[in-house]
Design a protein around this motif. Sequence first.
Motif, PDB file in Angstrom:
ATOM      1  N   GLY A 103      10.969  24.187 -36.017  1.00  0.00           N
ATOM      2  CA  GLY A 103      11.004  25.584 -36.424  1.00  0.00           C
ATOM      3  C   GLY A 103      10.092  26.518 -36.042  1.00  0.00           C
ATOM      4  N   VAL A 104       9.141  26.421 -35.046  1.00  0.00           N
ATOM      5  CA  VAL A 104       8.255  27.314 -34.175  1.00  0.00           C
ATOM      6  C   VAL A 104       9.338  28.425 -33.248  1.00  0.00           C
ATOM      7  N   LEU A 105      10.615  27.348 -32.675  1.00  0.00           N
ATOM      8  CA  LEU A 105      10.872  27.929 -32.054  1.00  0.00           C
ATOM      9  C   LEU A 105      12.261  27.938 -32.082  1.00  0.00           C
ATOM     10  N   SER A 106      12.561  27.973 -33.151  1.00  0.00           N
ATOM     11  CA  SER A 106      13.131  29.001 -33.870  1.00  0.00           C
ATOM     12  C   SER A 106      12.540  30.209 -34.206  1.00  0.00           C
ATOM     13  N   ALA A 107      11.396  30.346 -35.457  1.00  0.00           N
ATOM     14  CA  ALA A 107      11.454  31.898 -35.661  1.00  0.00           C
ATOM     15  C   ALA A 107      11.222  32.638 -34.638  1.00  0.00           C
ATOM     16  N   LEU A 108      10.887  32.390 -32.840  1.00  0.00           N
ATOM     17  CA  LEU A 108      10.300  32.442 -32.137  1.00  0.00           C
ATOM     18  C   LEU A 108      11.873  33.234 -30.777  1.00  0.00           C
ATOM     19  N   GLN A 109      13.067  32.705 -31.632  1.00  0.00           N
ATOM     20  CA  GLN A 109      14.569  32.909 -31.322  1.00  0.00           C
ATOM     21  C   GLN A 109      14.003  32.563 -29.783  1.00  0.00           C
ATOM     22  N   THR A 110      14.263  31.067 -29.711  1.00  0.00           N
ATOM     23  CA  THR A 110      13.887  30.887 -27.978  1.00  0.00           C
ATOM     24  C   THR A 110      15.691  30.754 -27.492  1.00  0.00           C
ATOM     25  N   GLY A 111      16.202  30.726 -28.585  1.00  0.00           N
ATOM     26  CA  GLY A 111      17.631  30.338 -28.384  1.00  0.00           C
ATOM     27  C   GLY A 111      18.270  31.687 -27.520  1.00  0.00           C
ATOM     28  N   SER A 112      17.784  33.017 -27.942  1.00  0.00           N
ATOM     29  CA  SER A 112      18.042  34.333 -27.955  1.00  0.00           C
ATOM     30  C   SER A 112      17.885  34.279 -25.903  1.00  0.00           C
ATOM     31  N   ALA A 113      17.128  33.378 -25.020  1.00  0.00           N
ATOM     32  CA  ALA A 113      16.721  34.015 -23.667  1.00  0.00           C
ATOM     33  C   ALA A 113      17.376  33.344 -23.386  1.00  0.00           C
ATOM     34  N   LYS A 114      19.548  32.700 -23.813  1.00  0.00           N
ATOM     35  CA  LYS A 114      19.962  32.546 -22.705  1.00  0.00           C
ATOM     36  C   LYS A 114      19.747  31.640 -21.957  1.00  0.00           C
ATOM     37  N   THR A 115      18.903  30.741 -21.401  1.00  0.00           N
ATOM     38  CA  THR A 115      18.401  29.481 -21.034  1.00  0.00           C
ATOM     39  C   THR A 115      18.924  28.548 -22.177  1.00  0.00           C
ATOM     40  N   SER A 116      18.968  27.204 -21.409  1.00  0.00           N
ATOM     41  CA  SER A 116      19.090  26.233 -22.099  1.00  0.00           C
ATOM     42  C   SER A 116      18.393  25.415 -22.376  1.00  0.00           C
ATOM     43  N   TYR A 117      17.653  24.913 -22.709  1.00  0.00           N
ATOM     44  CA  TYR A 117      16.358  23.468 -23.237  1.00  0.00           C
ATOM     45  C   TYR A 117      17.876  22.458 -23.808  1.00  0.00           C
ATOM     46  N   SER A 118      16.709  21.276 -23.671  1.00  0.00           N
ATOM     47  CA  SER A 118      17.168  20.270 -24.291  1.00  0.00           C
ATOM     48  C   SER A 118      17.327  20.158 -26.231  1.00  0.00           C
ATOM     49  N   TRP A 119      16.255  20.835 -26.133  1.00  0.00           N
ATOM     50  CA  TRP A 119      16.020  20.176 -27.838  1.00  0.00           C
ATOM     51  C   TRP A 119      17.195  21.473 -28.785  1.00  0.00           C
ATOM     52  N   GLN A 120      18.078  22.384 -27.552  1.00  0.00           N
ATOM     53  CA  GLN A 120      18.660  22.975 -28.627  1.00  0.00           C
ATOM     54  C   GLN A 120      19.935  21.848 -29.026  1.00  0.00           C
ATOM     55  N   SER A 121      20.486  20.764 -28.236  1.00  0.00           N
ATOM     56  CA  SER A 121      21.722  19.652 -28.442  1.00  0.00           C
ATOM     57  C   SER A 121      20.995  18.500 -29.142  1.00  0.00           C
ATOM     58  N   LYS A 122      19.009  18.296 -28.970  1.00  0.00           N
ATOM     59  CA  LYS A 122      18.906  17.277 -29.587  1.00  0.00           C
ATOM     60  C   LYS A 122      17.556  17.487 -30.003  1.00  0.00           C
ATOM     61  N   ILE A 123      16.921  16.577 -30.862  1.00  0.00           N
ATOM     62  CA  ILE A 123      16.059  16.771 -31.451  1.00  0.00           C
ATOM     63  C   ILE A 123      14.672  16.191 -30.767  1.00  0.00           C
ATOM     64  N   PRO A 124      13.021  16.361 -30.201  1.00  0.00           N
ATOM     65  CA  PRO A 124      12.392  16.183 -29.399  1.00  0.00           C
ATOM     66  C   PRO A 124      12.231  14.659 -29.926  1.00  0.00           C
ATOM     67  N   SER A 125      12.031  14.783 -28.556  1.00  0.00           N
ATOM     68  CA  SER A 125      11.229  12.465 -28.459  1.00  0.00           C
ATOM     69  C   SER A 125       9.637  11.797 -29.068  1.00  0.00           C
ATOM     70  N   THR A 126       9.910  10.886 -29.181  1.00  0.00           N
ATOM     71  CA  THR A 126       8.613  10.903 -29.916  1.00  0.00           C
ATOM     72  C   THR A 126       7.602  10.675 -28.468  1.00  0.00           C
ATOM     73  N   ALA A 127       6.182  11.832 -29.538  1.00  0.00           N
ATOM     74  CA  ALA A 127       5.672  11.480 -28.869  1.00  0.00           C
ATOM     75  C   ALA A 127       5.678  13.058 -27.400  1.00  0.00           C
ATOM     76  N   ALA A 128       7.107  14.255 -28.328  1.00  0.00           N
ATOM     77  CA  ALA A 128       7.189  15.250 -27.333  1.00  0.00           C
ATOM     78  C   ALA A 128       5.858  16.111 -27.390  1.00  0.00           C
TER      79      ALA A 128
END
Length: 252
Positions: A103-128
């Motif tokens: 939710g924090v990353l979504s509010a910050l529009q991190t997906g618009s940084a045009k750089t992929s990261y793992s949490w765009q396609s999977k939820i954070p792992s336990t203790a991420a």
Amino acid sequence: MPQLNTSLANWWNVYDAFNVWRTYGVGDEMPAVSDADYNQTVEIAMWLETRKMDPELTTNLLGGALIGDILAKMAAAEAATDNDSRGYYRLLIISSHYNTQLGVLSALQTGSAKTSYSWQSKIPSTAAVLVFELHKAPGAQGGDYVVRALSQDGPKKKYDVLPLPCAVKGDAAETFAGRGSCTLDHFRALAGPQAMNSSAAWCSACNNDKVIACALDRVQRQLMQAGIQPDVSVMSTDAAAIYATSSKGGSS
């Protein structure tokens, strides 16, 4: 899959039931499926859950209160450092569920940084871990502060840079703190409009009067409308009350 509601609306529960049964052998006994079918179940579940966190769906409702806290703590550190004071938090740790991180990353529009990261396609792992760092260049005068974001997808995994949308390629902030970093002023311009600086702001945005913090805020407003000044020392609430209560039953 007999007796299973496999609609998309219920798919996460399907995945969760299979995952708990296959991993721990507890919960409802699930039918035997091939690894290929199970992997497809996981892929669909991850896609659905991460799509729920798209900025156009969540806006700042999940992450706004925490962003407000982050900005406030950074401002306190900035002011203390500029005044040669050590009276500020050097490390602040907040425990939350993965949907708060997303939710924090979504509010910050991190997906618009045009750089992929793992949490765009999977939820954070336990203790991420999601980290926001505040840097000051050695010997720099006031205003030379830089923000960098990092993520670690579970213990023993490496920390990856999470590029911020406010980053300017090759500017002084990136030169000092690395790619994806931005000045504190630019970070404020990005995060400030998404911040919720009180429980009342969150309650109003979510139209929520069920969470304890929201119920107290509603009572306080009713008392004030009746001409009664409430004892704010007793009734005061902050974003922490939202986190503590919403983690039990989800978001707004």
